[in-house]
Design a protein around this motif. Structure first.
Motif: not given
Length: 547
Positions: A282, A285-286, A520-521, A523-525, A527-528
């Motif tokens: 994660w 990704l960021q 959307a970005l 939530l992807i980055a 939420s988890y």
């Protein structure tokens, strides 16, 4: 000429924000001067004043208060200039926003001055401040939402009054910046109201530190672009007009702002690369999303320097760099933003270092990071704000930018650039040698260790002194522009789009689409990672999750 002048009622509102901002600049500058002398070992604080108390004053007033109030003052004037006079309701919302923001600032500042909130501008837990500090910062955020809503209403009203027309570029940019600010401040406001405020009131025993830091940095990096995008507004809109040129491409400017909105918010984890509890995938990704902001930055550089070169060619320049000679170097409204643009080149390179996995290990928590901030916000952004002030304040007060004031503005700009070059340069070098940030001279671990960086600390004191002189000079210029300059009309420069520019696609103004993509970005980055932090939070003494 009258049609180009902002309505008096809107000018008063914009001036209220700006004067509050400049007051914060002066007080924060005094704290910064004290700070560099303490760091160099040349000054011991009297009357039980703490180093971190001074550091918090400096950080909060300059990084949060000065910037936020200036930006909303500038954006208020900008919206009134290009979309028309604010309605009574819109102006009331603007004043309510100002009142809530200023009340919150006074509350937070009072606690800092009473040494009840020496928690720096990041206010990391487990450092705890008085509840009034957290409540005050929450009011600053909420007040800014109200002010942003007033500007959004003006934008929507213009669209209703001008159907099927493309909105003024400057108003589009303001809405983009406010949208980014609103989304980013949701996280930090949640941290303040749900975690830190109940904790400081004693309603909960402890807080989840990792969650609080994650919520802060969901805001903390977007804050950089909240500072930067108004500077971009000046570069894109005002500077071309000042040099006598035109905007290279309306579509390119809008695209760059949309990309900044999309890629500036879901990237806060790159400030937490060394922290456990967050999965490496994660973070990676960021980091990728962070690097994407290079694209709109390069688009901006291309667009601006194309504007400069085209204007130089119009004035008869020849050769590869002949156009540089044709730029108005004797105009403070141009020189200050231009030096800010140049400073952003090494500032952006330093940002890439900060956001990179391997290189971040070298400079993490060193004074390199502080030097980076002083290249971005304190040089690029602040110099551009100074340059904007040299046309904005005279326009709002109905006075002229005289030759004398312009000359003083040039001196002030050069002083600021020299002072920041010395101070930020020494911070970068000392950081590479391991000098820690957020530490006073006496806290380096002994005189022998402190002597390792003493030369760089002295250089920072020299640079800080020059910067403070530049602040005092700006305050003198400000008083002249407010009260003593001759009456007259100083335009708020808004450039037209070049004739050769292609038509702007309608999709660029489709905010519904871009907001969906932004959510959307996010939530992807996030939420988890946030779910993982909450679900794995330790149990408190009463058996509940510390979330």
């Amino acid at each position: 000429m009258k049609s180009l002048k902002i309505d008096l009622r809107d000018r008063k509102l914009a001036l209220a924000y700006l004067l509050f901002a400049f007051t914060a600049l002066l007080i924060g500058g005094i704290a910064g001067l004290i700070q560099v002398f303490v760091r160099s070992g040349a000054l011991e604080l009297p009357y039980s004043i703490g180093y971190y108390q001074v550091l918090t004053v400096h950080g909060v007033l300059l990084a949060l208060v000065f910037t936020t109030f200036f930006i909303f003052g500038f954006q208020t004037a900008a919206m009134s200039r290009v979309t028309g006079t604010f309605s009574f309701k819109e102006r009331c919302l603007g004043w309510i926003g100002f009142g809530v923001m200023s009340t919150g600032t006074v509350m937070a500042a009072t606690m800092v001055l009473l040494n009840e909130a020496s928690v720096l501008y990041t206010f990391y837990a487990p450092l705890q401040a008085h509840w009034i500090f957290y409540a005050g910062l929450s009011l600053v955020m909420i007040g800014s939402w109200i002010a942003a809503f007033a500007q959004a209403r003006r934008y929507i009203q213009w669209k209703k009054e001008n159907p099927k027309q493309i909105t003024p570029l400057l108003s589009f940019m303001v809405v983009c910046n406010n949208l980014m600010w609103f989304i980013a401040t949701i996280g930090v406001t949640t941290e303040l109201l749900v975690q830190l405020l109940p904790w400081s009131l004693g309603w909960v025993e402890r807080v989840d530190v990792l969650l609080s830091r994650t919520l802060f940095w969901s805001f903390g990096h977007a804050l950089v672009y909240f500072w930067l995008l108004p500077a971009y507004m000046v570069w894109y809109i005002a500077v071309p007009k000042i040099i006598g040129g035109k905007i290279f491409s309306d579509a390119l400017a809008r695209l760059s702002f949309i990309l900044f909105v999309l890629f500036s918010v879901p990237v806060g984890l790159h400030h937490q690369l060394t922290e456990p509890g967050i999965g490496g995938s994660w973070k990676f990704l960021q980091v990728i999303l962070t690097m994407m902001v290079v694209i709109p930055s390069l688009l901006t550089a291309f667009s601006l320097f194309a504007t400069f070169e085209l204007r130089g060619r119009e004035l008869g320049s020849k050769g590869l760099f002949g156009w540089l000679k044709k730029l108005p170097w004797s105009d403070a409204r141009f020189l200050a933003p231009f030096i800010g643009m140049l400073a952003f080149i090494p500032g952006g390179a330093g940002g890439i270092v900060n956001a990179s996995y391997q290189m971040n290990q070298l400079i993490h928590n060193t004074i390199w990071v502080t030097g980076h901030f002083h290249l971005t916000i304190a040089t690029t952004v602040t110099l551009t704000f100074f340059g904007a002030s040299y046309f904005l304040i005279p326009h709002l007060t109905g006075r002229q930018l005289t030759k004398k004031i312009n000359r003083l503005g040039l001196i002030q700009t050069v002083l600021w650039a020299i002072g920041m070059l010395i101070m930020s340069g020494s911070m970068h070098i000392a950081g590479l040698l391991g000098a820690p940030r957020r530490s006073a001279f006496s806290e380096y671990g002994g005189a022998e260790i402190a002597q390792t960086w003493i030369g760089y600390q002295i250089a920072q004191a020299v640079g800080g002194t020059i910067l403070f002189i530049a602040i005092l000079l700006f305050m003198y210029i400000l008083v002249q522009m407010l009260f003593f300059a001759p009456k007259g009309f100083e335009p708020f420069p808004v450039a037209e789009v070049a004739d050769h520019a292609q038509k702007t696609p309608a999709i660029l103004e489709n905010f519904k689409l871009w907001i969906i993509i932004l959510i959307a970005l996010l939530l992807i980055a996030y939420s988890y990672p946030i779910y993982d932090i909450i679900s794995n939070a330790p149990l408190g003494s009463k058996g509940y999750k510390l979330w």
